[in-house]
Write a protein that holds these residues in place. Sequence first.
Motif, PDB file in Angstrom:
ATOM      1  N   ALA A   1     -15.539 -78.218  63.135  1.00 36.36           N
ATOM      2  CA  ALA A   1     -15.346 -79.656  63.308  1.00 36.36           C
ATOM      3  C   ALA A   1     -13.934 -79.965  63.799  1.00 36.36           C
ATOM      4  CB  ALA A   1     -15.628 -80.386  61.998  1.00 36.36           C
ATOM      5  N   LEU A   2     -12.949 -79.232  63.283  1.00 39.45           N
ATOM      6  CA  LEU A   2     -11.573 -79.452  63.724  1.00 39.45           C
ATOM      7  C   LEU A   2     -11.416 -79.082  65.202  1.00 39.45           C
ATOM      8  CD1 LEU A   2      -9.603 -78.059  60.650  1.00 39.45           C
ATOM      9  CD2 LEU A   2      -9.772 -80.458  61.353  1.00 39.45           C
ATOM     10  N   LYS A   3     -12.048 -77.989  65.615  1.00 35.76           N
ATOM     11  CA  LYS A   3     -11.988 -77.590  67.023  1.00 35.76           C
ATOM     12  C   LYS A   3     -12.655 -78.630  67.916  1.00 35.76           C
ATOM     13  CE  LYS A   3     -11.643 -72.561  66.450  1.00 35.76           C
ATOM     14  NZ  LYS A   3     -12.295 -71.246  66.715  1.00 35.76           N
ATOM     15  N   LEU A   4     -13.739 -79.224  67.412  1.00 36.28           N
ATOM     16  CA  LEU A   4     -14.403 -80.282  68.166  1.00 36.28           C
ATOM     17  C   LEU A   4     -13.464 -81.473  68.346  1.00 36.28           C
ATOM     18  CD1 LEU A   4     -16.832 -81.711  69.446  1.00 36.28           C
ATOM     19  CD2 LEU A   4     -17.573 -82.350  67.141  1.00 36.28           C
ATOM     20  N   HIS A   5     -12.750 -81.833  67.300  1.00 37.10           N
ATOM     21  CA  HIS A   5     -11.800 -82.946  67.400  1.00 37.10           C
ATOM     22  C   HIS A   5     -10.718 -82.657  68.443  1.00 37.10           C
ATOM     23  CE1 HIS A   5     -13.668 -84.509  63.771  1.00 37.10           C
ATOM     24  NE2 HIS A   5     -12.924 -85.584  63.859  1.00 37.10           N
ATOM     25  N   LEU A   6     -10.190 -81.449  68.423  1.00 31.93           N
ATOM     26  CA  LEU A   6      -9.173 -81.098  69.406  1.00 31.93           C
ATOM     27  C   LEU A   6      -9.752 -81.127  70.813  1.00 31.93           C
ATOM     28  CD1 LEU A   6      -7.350 -78.150  67.568  1.00 31.93           C
ATOM     29  CD2 LEU A   6      -6.581 -80.523  67.812  1.00 31.93           C
ATOM     30  N   ARG A   7     -10.979 -80.647  70.953  1.00 31.00           N
ATOM     31  CA  ARG A   7     -11.626 -80.640  72.265  1.00 31.00           C
ATOM     32  C   ARG A   7     -11.862 -82.062  72.785  1.00 31.00           C
ATOM     33  NH1 ARG A   7     -15.735 -77.379  71.112  1.00 31.00           N
ATOM     34  NH2 ARG A   7     -17.301 -78.987  70.797  1.00 31.00           N
ATOM     35  N   MET A   8     -12.048 -83.001  71.867  1.00 35.71           N
ATOM     36  CA  MET A   8     -12.279 -84.392  72.259  1.00 35.71           C
ATOM     37  C   MET A   8     -10.986 -85.167  72.480  1.00 35.71           C
ATOM     38  SD  MET A   8     -15.553 -84.961  72.531  1.00 35.71           S
ATOM     39  CE  MET A   8     -15.583 -86.754  72.517  1.00 35.71           C
ATOM     40  N   GLY A   9      -9.845 -84.538  72.202  1.00 42.89           N
ATOM     41  CA  GLY A   9      -8.575 -85.209  72.448  1.00 42.89           C
ATOM     42  C   GLY A   9      -8.030 -86.011  71.277  1.00 42.89           C
ATOM     43  N   TYR A  10      -8.536 -85.767  70.073  1.00 43.66           N
ATOM     44  CA  TYR A  10      -8.015 -86.443  68.884  1.00 43.66           C
ATOM     45  C   TYR A  10      -6.616 -85.917  68.558  1.00 43.66           C
ATOM     46  CZ  TYR A  10     -12.530 -88.492  67.413  1.00 43.66           C
ATOM     47  OH  TYR A  10     -13.690 -89.219  67.326  1.00 43.66           O
ATOM     48  N   THR A  11      -5.820 -86.751  67.883  1.00 38.41           N
ATOM     49  CA  THR A  11      -4.524 -86.340  67.379  1.00 38.41           C
ATOM     50  C   THR A  11      -4.458 -86.592  65.881  1.00 38.41           C
ATOM     51  OG1 THR A  11      -3.543 -88.512  67.850  1.00 38.41           O
ATOM     52  CG2 THR A  11      -3.363 -86.819  69.565  1.00 38.41           C
ATOM     53  N   GLU A  12      -3.579 -85.850  65.218  1.00 37.45           N
ATOM     54  CA  GLU A  12      -3.417 -85.995  63.773  1.00 37.45           C
ATOM     55  C   GLU A  12      -2.587 -87.239  63.450  1.00 37.45           C
ATOM     56  OE1 GLU A  12      -2.268 -82.003  62.009  1.00 37.45           O
ATOM     57  OE2 GLU A  12      -2.271 -81.561  64.162  1.00 37.45           O
ATOM     58  N   GLN A  13      -2.943 -87.909  62.373  1.00 40.64           N
ATOM     59  CA  GLN A  13      -2.173 -89.054  61.909  1.00 40.64           C
ATOM     60  C   GLN A  13      -1.078 -88.655  60.921  1.00 40.64           C
ATOM     61  OE1 GLN A  13      -4.697 -92.149  60.269  1.00 40.64           O
ATOM     62  NE2 GLN A  13      -4.976 -93.071  62.285  1.00 40.64           N
ATOM     63  N   GLY A  14      -1.118 -87.433  60.442  1.00 36.52           N
ATOM     64  CA  GLY A  14      -0.139 -87.002  59.451  1.00 36.52           C
ATOM     65  C   GLY A  14      -0.478 -87.494  58.053  1.00 36.52           C
ATOM     66  N   ARG A  15      -1.745 -87.849  57.850  1.00 34.98           N
ATOM     67  CA  ARG A  15      -2.202 -88.315  56.531  1.00 34.98           C
ATOM     68  C   ARG A  15      -3.347 -87.428  56.058  1.00 34.98           C
ATOM     69  NH1 ARG A  15      -4.427 -93.812  55.978  1.00 34.98           N
ATOM     70  NH2 ARG A  15      -5.284 -93.594  58.083  1.00 34.98           N
ATOM     71  N   ILE A  16      -3.423 -87.243  54.747  1.00 36.92           N
ATOM     72  CA  ILE A  16      -4.510 -86.467  54.146  1.00 36.92           C
ATOM     73  C   ILE A  16      -5.094 -87.254  52.986  1.00 36.92           C
ATOM     74  CG2 ILE A  16      -5.164 -84.352  52.935  1.00 36.92           C
ATOM     75  CD1 ILE A  16      -2.829 -82.961  54.250  1.00 36.92           C
ATOM     76  N   MET A  17      -6.418 -87.394  52.977  1.00 38.48           N
ATOM     77  CA  MET A  17      -7.115 -87.924  51.806  1.00 38.48           C
ATOM     78  C   MET A  17      -7.525 -86.722  50.968  1.00 38.48           C
ATOM     79  SD  MET A  17      -8.309 -90.356  49.932  1.00 38.48           S
ATOM     80  CE  MET A  17      -8.501 -91.883  50.880  1.00 38.48           C
ATOM     81  N   ASN A  18      -6.920 -86.594  49.783  1.00 40.31           N
ATOM     82  CA  ASN A  18      -7.228 -85.491  48.889  1.00 40.31           C
ATOM     83  C   ASN A  18      -8.331 -85.912  47.917  1.00 40.31           C
ATOM     84  OD1 ASN A  18      -4.810 -83.412  49.303  1.00 40.31           O
ATOM     85  ND2 ASN A  18      -3.967 -85.493  49.387  1.00 40.31           N
ATOM     86  N   VAL A  19      -9.389 -85.124  47.862  1.00 40.54           N
ATOM     87  CA  VAL A  19     -10.514 -85.407  46.974  1.00 40.54           C
ATOM     88  C   VAL A  19     -10.586 -84.287  45.936  1.00 40.54           C
ATOM     89  CG1 VAL A  19     -12.992 -85.812  46.796  1.00 40.54           C
ATOM     90  CG2 VAL A  19     -11.762 -86.517  48.859  1.00 40.54           C
ATOM     91  N   TYR A  20     -10.413 -84.629  44.657  1.00 41.64           N
ATOM     92  CA  TYR A  20     -10.456 -83.661  43.568  1.00 41.64           C
ATOM     93  C   TYR A  20     -11.730 -83.890  42.748  1.00 41.64           C
ATOM     94  CZ  TYR A  20      -5.444 -83.646  44.664  1.00 41.64           C
ATOM     95  OH  TYR A  20      -4.236 -83.583  45.305  1.00 41.64           O
ATOM     96  N   THR A  21     -12.442 -82.819  42.464  1.00 38.40           N
ATOM     97  CA  THR A  21     -13.655 -82.899  41.655  1.00 38.40           C
ATOM     98  C   THR A  21     -13.497 -82.021  40.420  1.00 38.40           C
ATOM     99  OG1 THR A  21     -14.988 -83.217  43.660  1.00 38.40           O
ATOM    100  CG2 THR A  21     -16.161 -82.677  41.625  1.00 38.40           C
ATOM    101  N   LEU A  22     -13.749 -82.597  39.245  1.00 36.04           N
ATOM    102  CA  LEU A  22     -13.584 -81.882  37.986  1.00 36.04           C
ATOM    103  C   LEU A  22     -14.924 -81.778  37.266  1.00 36.04           C
ATOM    104  CD1 LEU A  22     -11.429 -80.604  36.119  1.00 36.04           C
ATOM    105  CD2 LEU A  22     -11.210 -82.853  35.011  1.00 36.04           C
ATOM    106  N   PHE A  23     -15.322 -80.545  36.960  1.00 33.61           N
ATOM    107  CA  PHE A  23     -16.569 -80.254  36.250  1.00 33.61           C
ATOM    108  C   PHE A  23     -17.799 -80.876  36.936  1.00 33.61           C
ATOM    109  CE2 PHE A  23     -13.387 -80.249  32.673  1.00 33.61           C
ATOM    110  CZ  PHE A  23     -13.345 -78.868  32.562  1.00 33.61           C
ATOM    111  N   ALA A  24     -17.739 -80.928  38.282  1.00 40.49           N
ATOM    112  CA  ALA A  24     -18.853 -81.431  39.097  1.00 40.49           C
ATOM    113  C   ALA A  24     -19.279 -82.840  38.700  1.00 40.49           C
ATOM    114  CB  ALA A  24     -20.058 -80.480  39.002  1.00 40.49           C
ATOM    115  N   ARG A  25     -18.349 -83.574  38.077  1.00 37.95           N
ATOM    116  CA  ARG A  25     -18.716 -84.899  37.580  1.00 37.95           C
ATOM    117  C   ARG A  25     -17.695 -85.976  37.925  1.00 37.95           C
ATOM    118  NH1 ARG A  25     -20.304 -86.386  31.266  1.00 37.95           N
ATOM    119  NH2 ARG A  25     -20.742 -88.608  31.627  1.00 37.95           N
ATOM    120  N   TRP A  26     -16.405 -85.691  37.649  1.00 35.66           N
ATOM    121  CA  TRP A  26     -15.383 -86.714  37.863  1.00 35.66           C
ATOM    122  C   TRP A  26     -14.637 -86.438  39.174  1.00 35.66           C
ATOM    123  CZ3 TRP A  26     -15.451 -84.437  32.787  1.00 35.66           C
ATOM    124  CH2 TRP A  26     -16.044 -85.275  31.826  1.00 35.66           C
TER     125      TRP A  26
END
Length: 229
Positions: free
Chosen positions: A175-200
């Motif tokens: 998917a990242l290679k597809l984005h580069l191939r389409m001409g996308y650029t990075e915003q320098g932001r990351i949404m971090n998603v943490y999952t604990l015990f498959a519930r929270w």
Amino acid sequence: MNVVTKISEHIKQKGLRATLAKVWKHYVFSHQELLWMERDLVSPVPPHSLKPYPPLRVVKITPDNASAFARYFGDRVGTMAELANEGHTGHMHLDDHGDAVAFIWGSARDYFDRHYYGCMFPVKPGEFFEFGGELTRSYWGTELSVDLQLELWKAMAAQGCDKVVDVCEFHNIPALKLHLRMGYTEQGRIMNVYTLFARWRFYRETRYSGSRLDALRKPSRPSVTATAT
């Protein structure tokens, strides 16, 4: 097949270390890094060597035609109808039999992803959030991955948007290679998603400088210079 049997089979196929890592990630703790990407809607797509594909029909997804997903995306029929009911813009590409072989969505307002990541993705004025793009396996590696997006960009531009934004999981290399191939650029932001015990789940946005995708970029070809003989 129960959990113990699944784990036993996985150990035989992948080994103990890989199995323990998978069990930890699935049942105890996991961390997904979603990189924010962006692109304007007018710059041409860079040249590519993707394969052509048979003609398909592009149709806007509505609650009434979501049944077209039944053959190849049977578990998504209800979700497709829900997203259409919520007013998001969705396109599906239909084959000669009227079955959806690809789809993609766009939202010109803040998008709460309750179906997968479970978090809110904010959208600024003039932008739209692209999500849910998927193709059936027989169309992988074809120009449909490009045309799928171009058709959506055209529809969203007609709604007043001039930029597309989306997120891509850092470990999803294709998917990242597809984005580069389409001409996308990075915003320098990351949404971090943490999952604990498959519930929270917990969410946190972080920032970075430079590029995290340089290793995926194809090296430019060296220029050819004349040499004296």
